[in-house]
Motif scaffolding. Structure first.
Motif, PDB file in Angstrom:
ATOM      1  N   GLU A 218       0.817  -1.212   0.000  1.00  0.00           N
ATOM      2  CA  GLU A 218       0.000   0.000   0.000  1.00  0.00           C
ATOM      3  C   GLU A 218       0.855   1.269   0.000  1.00  0.00           C
ATOM      4  N   GLU A 219       1.968   1.229   0.744  1.00  0.00           N
ATOM      5  CA  GLU A 219       2.783   2.435   0.899  1.00  0.00           C
ATOM      6  C   GLU A 219       3.772   2.637  -0.241  1.00  0.00           C
ATOM      7  N   VAL A 220       4.342   1.555  -0.754  1.00  0.00           N
ATOM      8  CA  VAL A 220       5.424   1.662  -1.737  1.00  0.00           C
ATOM      9  C   VAL A 220       4.982   1.207  -3.121  1.00  0.00           C
ATOM     10  N   GLY A 221       4.194   0.157  -3.187  1.00  0.00           N
ATOM     11  CA  GLY A 221       3.763  -0.386  -4.468  1.00  0.00           C
ATOM     12  C   GLY A 221       4.149  -1.845  -4.579  1.00  0.00           C
ATOM     13  N   THR A 222       3.803  -2.451  -5.716  1.00  0.00           N
ATOM     14  CA  THR A 222       4.053  -3.886  -5.903  1.00  0.00           C
ATOM     15  C   THR A 222       4.858  -4.174  -7.164  1.00  0.00           C
ATOM     16  N   ASN A 223       5.257  -3.137  -7.889  1.00  0.00           N
ATOM     17  CA  ASN A 223       6.033  -3.358  -9.106  1.00  0.00           C
ATOM     18  C   ASN A 223       7.441  -3.816  -8.733  1.00  0.00           C
ATOM     19  N   PRO A 238      12.472   2.936   1.914  1.00  0.00           N
ATOM     20  CA  PRO A 238      11.040   3.036   2.265  1.00  0.00           C
ATOM     21  C   PRO A 238      10.497   1.773   2.932  1.00  0.00           C
ATOM     22  N   ILE A 239      11.010   0.597   2.529  1.00  0.00           N
ATOM     23  CA  ILE A 239      10.550  -0.648   3.143  1.00  0.00           C
ATOM     24  C   ILE A 239      10.982  -0.708   4.607  1.00  0.00           C
ATOM     25  N   GLU A 240      12.219  -0.280   4.898  1.00  0.00           N
ATOM     26  CA  GLU A 240      12.685  -0.257   6.283  1.00  0.00           C
ATOM     27  C   GLU A 240      11.855   0.705   7.124  1.00  0.00           C
ATOM     28  N   LYS A 241      11.448   1.824   6.520  1.00  0.00           N
ATOM     29  CA  LYS A 241      10.587   2.765   7.238  1.00  0.00           C
ATOM     30  C   LYS A 241       9.247   2.112   7.568  1.00  0.00           C
ATOM     31  N   CYS A 242       8.676   1.392   6.597  1.00  0.00           N
ATOM     32  CA  CYS A 242       7.417   0.672   6.840  1.00  0.00           C
ATOM     33  C   CYS A 242       7.588  -0.341   7.964  1.00  0.00           C
ATOM     34  N   ARG A 243       8.708  -1.055   7.964  1.00  0.00           N
ATOM     35  CA  ARG A 243       8.934  -2.078   8.972  1.00  0.00           C
ATOM     36  C   ARG A 243       9.001  -1.465  10.375  1.00  0.00           C
ATOM     37  N   GLU A 244       9.776  -0.387  10.517  1.00  0.00           N
ATOM     38  CA  GLU A 244       9.911   0.224  11.844  1.00  0.00           C
ATOM     39  C   GLU A 244       8.587   0.820  12.314  1.00  0.00           C
ATOM     40  N   THR A 245       7.846   1.462  11.403  1.00  0.00           N
ATOM     41  CA  THR A 245       6.565   2.064  11.772  1.00  0.00           C
ATOM     42  C   THR A 245       5.556   1.003  12.193  1.00  0.00           C
ATOM     43  N   LEU A 246       5.502  -0.091  11.441  1.00  0.00           N
ATOM     44  CA  LEU A 246       4.546  -1.159  11.742  1.00  0.00           C
ATOM     45  C   LEU A 246       4.871  -1.830  13.070  1.00  0.00           C
ATOM     46  N   TYR A 247       6.132  -2.184  13.267  1.00  0.00           N
ATOM     47  CA  TYR A 247       6.507  -2.921  14.462  1.00  0.00           C
ATOM     48  C   TYR A 247       6.418  -2.057  15.716  1.00  0.00           C
ATOM     49  N   ALA A 248       6.444  -0.726  15.554  1.00  0.00           N
ATOM     50  CA  ALA A 248       6.345   0.176  16.704  1.00  0.00           C
ATOM     51  C   ALA A 248       4.929   0.689  16.903  1.00  0.00           C
ATOM     52  N   ASN A 249       3.960   0.026  16.276  1.00  0.00           N
ATOM     53  CA  ASN A 249       2.571   0.485  16.369  1.00  0.00           C
ATOM     54  C   ASN A 249       1.959   0.240  17.743  1.00  0.00           C
ATOM     55  N   SER A 250       2.600  -0.585  18.560  1.00  0.00           N
ATOM     56  CA  SER A 250       2.029  -0.898  19.877  1.00  0.00           C
ATOM     57  C   SER A 250       2.065   0.314  20.814  1.00  0.00           C
ATOM     58  N   SER A 251       2.951   1.285  20.539  1.00  0.00           N
ATOM     59  CA  SER A 251       3.035   2.474  21.393  1.00  0.00           C
ATOM     60  C   SER A 251       3.556   3.631  20.570  1.00  0.00           C
ATOM     61  N   ALA A 252       2.786   4.711  20.508  1.00  0.00           N
ATOM     62  CA  ALA A 252       3.184   5.891  19.746  1.00  0.00           C
ATOM     63  C   ALA A 252       3.019   7.127  20.626  1.00  0.00           C
ATOM     64  N   TRP A 253       4.073   7.927  20.721  1.00  0.00           N
ATOM     65  CA  TRP A 253       4.076   9.150  21.519  1.00  0.00           C
ATOM     66  C   TRP A 253       4.128  10.357  20.594  1.00  0.00           C
ATOM     67  N   TYR A 254       3.344  11.387  20.922  1.00  0.00           N
ATOM     68  CA  TYR A 254       3.262  12.575  20.075  1.00  0.00           C
ATOM     69  C   TYR A 254       3.377  13.849  20.915  1.00  0.00           C
ATOM     70  N   LYS A 255       4.002  14.877  20.333  1.00  0.00           N
ATOM     71  CA  LYS A 255       4.028  16.204  20.931  1.00  0.00           C
ATOM     72  C   LYS A 255       3.278  17.154  20.013  1.00  0.00           C
ATOM     73  N   ARG A 256       2.663  18.183  20.593  1.00  0.00           N
ATOM     74  CA  ARG A 256       1.923  19.160  19.790  1.00  0.00           C
ATOM     75  C   ARG A 256       2.903  20.044  19.030  1.00  0.00           C
ATOM     76  N   VAL A 257       2.596  20.334  17.767  1.00  0.00           N
ATOM     77  CA  VAL A 257       3.433  21.215  16.967  1.00  0.00           C
ATOM     78  C   VAL A 257       2.584  22.344  16.391  1.00  0.00           C
ATOM     79  N   LYS A 258       3.197  23.502  16.296  1.00  0.00           N
ATOM     80  CA  LYS A 258       2.514  24.674  15.749  1.00  0.00           C
ATOM     81  C   LYS A 258       2.569  24.618  14.235  1.00  0.00           C
ATOM     82  N   MET A 259       1.399  24.683  13.598  1.00  0.00           N
ATOM     83  CA  MET A 259       1.338  24.676  12.146  1.00  0.00           C
ATOM     84  C   MET A 259       0.568  25.879  11.608  1.00  0.00           C
ATOM     85  N   GLU A 260       0.375  26.882  12.450  1.00  0.00           N
ATOM     86  CA  GLU A 260      -0.236  28.141  12.009  1.00  0.00           C
ATOM     87  C   GLU A 260       0.841  29.206  12.099  1.00  0.00           C
TER      88      GLU A 260
END
Length: 428
Positions: A218-223, A238-260
């Motif tokens: 879904e993220e990279v393609g199948t070609n 990109p595949i390594e990024k998918c792997r780290e993001t998926l395997y770390a889905n059990s806990s995600a920490w976020y900070k607020r960022v200013k976008m205005e």
């Protein structure tokens, strides 16, 4: 003469109650049944939603603004805005929490596969109020649909939502324990101060490798063969990024960022969020930070990041206020531009300035660069950060920051013979 509160006309009571805080309204509702009926007026909660969270609600036969405020909005309204992930080694990402169609939505904001495309949005959660006072309905999407489990959403040390799974077949929606609307949680200051946490306790029988294959598709393609280059070789990062993001889905920490961004600074280019092309790493997001006056000190800060230069690290920084005035023949190669920097020529920046621009020969990253861009509004000396894998041995190398207009600039990494293009994000 003493006038009791309940002796006031109904329209006066509603006017008074509309100015009270939600906690005060809840306290008044406990006095007697008459006052309770006034505090349940939908118009009061419509006004509170607009005042407290800039949320515009409208009552209909299937939706109660009062119930939605008390069950959902008072918990998630304070989270409205953009948040950046902070707990991965190199990568990060943005999510946006906002109101849509009488629901609180958690969207993941993803960099597109091509720099000219808009940000991709993937719904993580859609939270709605139920007609019952016991439970709310939560629809899961993206990784939380791929990885079924029990979800918990926390802000600081307060739990906002705790999921109960009633059956393995029902992963599309969840029911949660509704924490008492009248309960006031104690404030805590520590490691989780200002932190939004999303936890996902996945089921034991999940086949992560199968899910990773689907996620990468879904993220990279199948070609598997692109211009003679094997898929795994071309898209390894990109595949390594998918792997780290998926395997770390059990806990995600976020900070607020200013976008205005105010745009009040007196400088050539307004601050903002940009998409940047980082070659094999793909498109990344950066925060362009600008000084109050001039352009020296303008810097790009990685928002998403990669294993070479992670998120929250500087990717480039302008180190001179004066514009470079590079002759056309010097612009033909990165080597000649490096030599030019030994004895540079400058021109003062002013509004309306136009300088000739041409791409260096055999420069990486120029395949999709618009050939119509033959002039720029300014060009400055900058330093660009590079590093080995794992952010090893970081160093600054010489570069050029090239502004074409308020929404488009490029950075020339001279020693790498590489150019990255950046386009402003306006669709937040």
């Amino acid at each position: 003469m003493t006038i009791c509160l309940i002796d006031l006309p109904a329209e006066i009571l509603l006017k008074i109650f509309s100015s009270l805080s939600p906690n005060d309204l809840c306290s008044i509702s406990l006095v007697n049944s008459l006052l309770k009926s006034f505090t349940e007026d939908e118009n009061i909660w419509i006004a509170r939603a607009k005042e407290d969270y800039k949320a515009y609600l409208k009552k209909d036969e299937n939706f109660s603004p009062r119930q939605f405020y008390q069950q959902v909005l008072h918990k998630f309204g304070p989270l409205f805005g953009v948040w950046q992930r902070t707990d991965l080694r190199y990568y990060s990402g943005l999510i946006k929490v906002y109101l849509r169609d009488n629901s609180v939505v958690f969207d993941q904001l993803l960099a597109p596969n091509f720099i000219a495309a808009e940000l991709r949005r993937e719904a993580m959660f859609v939270i709605r109020a139920k007609t019952s006072d016991e439970v709310d309905e939560v629809e899961k999407g993206h990784l939380y649909k791929m990885l079924p489990g029990s979800v918990k959403i926390m802000f600081e040390d307060k739990t906002l939502l705790a999921e109960e799974i009633h059956s393995k077949e029902n992963n599309g929606s969840i029911r949660r324990i509704l924490y008492n609307f009248f309960t006031v949680q104690p404030e805590t200051v520590g490691e989780t101060d200002g932190i939004l946490r999303i936890l996902n306790d996945t089921q034991n029988e999940i086949n992560l490798e199968k899910i990773l294959e689907k996620y990468v598709a879904e993220e990279v393609g199948t070609n598997m063969n692109v211009d003679g280059v094997h898929f795994l070789q071309l898209f390894q990062l990109p595949i390594e990024k998918c792997r780290e993001t998926l395997y770390a889905n059990s806990s995600a920490w976020y900070k607020r960022v200013k976008m205005e961004f105010s745009g009040q600074n007196k400088n050539p280019l307004p601050e903002g969020l940009f998409k940047g092309d980082y070659g094999p790493h793909g498109v990344e997001l950066i925060h362009l930070q600008v000084p109050e006056v001039g352009i020296k000190g303008l810097k790009g800060l990685k928002v998403t990041g990669d294993p070479n230069v992670p998120f929250d690290k500087i990717t480039f920084e302008v180190d001179e206020d004066r514009c470079l005035n590079i002759p056309d023949e010097v612009q033909q190669s990165c080597n000649s531009i490096i030599q030019f920097h030994q004895n540079p020529q400058y021109v003062s920046y002013q509004e309306g300035l136009s300088l000739n621009f041409q791409l260096p020969d055999h420069c990486h990253g120029t395949e999709n660069f618009p050939r119509s861009l033959t002039h720029c509004k300014g060009r400055w000396s900058c330093k660009c950060q590079i590093a080995g894998n794992g952010f090893n041995d970081p160093q600054m190398i010489p570069g050029n920051f090239i502004m074409f207009d308020d929404d488009l600039f490029a950075v020339l990494f001279l020693e790498l013979n590489s150019l990255s293009m950046y386009i402003r994000v306006r669709e937040l």
